[in-house]
Scaffold this motif. Sequence first.
Motif, PDB file in Angstrom:
ATOM      1  N   LYS A 149      53.727  19.635  13.111  1.00 36.12           N
ATOM      2  CA  LYS A 149      53.044  18.696  13.992  1.00 36.12           C
ATOM      3  C   LYS A 149      53.933  17.499  14.275  1.00 36.12           C
ATOM      4  O   LYS A 149      54.789  17.124  13.468  1.00 36.12           O
ATOM      5  CB  LYS A 149      51.714  18.252  13.394  1.00 36.12           C
ATOM      6  N   ASP A 154      54.661  22.656   8.830  1.00 36.26           N
ATOM      7  CA  ASP A 154      53.426  23.187   8.244  1.00 36.26           C
ATOM      8  C   ASP A 154      53.709  23.865   6.910  1.00 36.26           C
ATOM      9  O   ASP A 154      52.916  23.793   5.978  1.00 36.26           O
ATOM     10  CB  ASP A 154      52.770  24.209   9.179  1.00 36.26           C
ATOM     11  N   ASP A 180      50.113  16.544  17.883  1.00 34.26           N
ATOM     12  CA  ASP A 180      50.205  17.839  18.571  1.00 34.26           C
ATOM     13  C   ASP A 180      50.897  18.871  17.689  1.00 34.26           C
ATOM     14  O   ASP A 180      51.835  18.556  16.957  1.00 34.26           O
ATOM     15  CB  ASP A 180      51.000  17.724  19.868  1.00 34.26           C
ATOM     16  N   ALA A 181      50.466  20.107  17.796  1.00 36.89           N
ATOM     17  CA  ALA A 181      51.132  21.221  17.126  1.00 36.89           C
ATOM     18  C   ALA A 181      52.369  21.578  17.946  1.00 36.89           C
ATOM     19  O   ALA A 181      52.284  21.734  19.168  1.00 36.89           O
ATOM     20  CB  ALA A 181      50.198  22.417  17.028  1.00 36.89           C
ATOM     21  N   GLU A 201      55.436  22.817  22.667  1.00 33.15           N
ATOM     22  CA  GLU A 201      54.029  22.625  22.294  1.00 33.15           C
ATOM     23  C   GLU A 201      53.402  23.978  22.028  1.00 33.15           C
ATOM     24  O   GLU A 201      53.685  24.954  22.718  1.00 33.15           O
ATOM     25  CB  GLU A 201      53.265  21.935  23.424  1.00 33.15           C
TER      26      GLU A 201
END
Length: 67
Positions: A21, A51, A7-8, A66
Amino acid sequence: MSISKGDAVSWNTPQGPTHGKAVEKRTKEFEFEGQKFKASDDEPYWIVESDKSGSKAAHKESTLDEK
């Protein structure tokens, strides 16, 4: 909140919000990069990967948002 692997997510750092993530969920006491963390089923931790830098860190699930 239910975060899943891949999940981001975002979290706060002294430099401001960071995005990345969720890589791995931990629910038992563990050591990561020389630090000990007391994870549990009630307060799980996630190993997250930035990221921007690719660096990994451990954060309580409750501190992650999230995306």
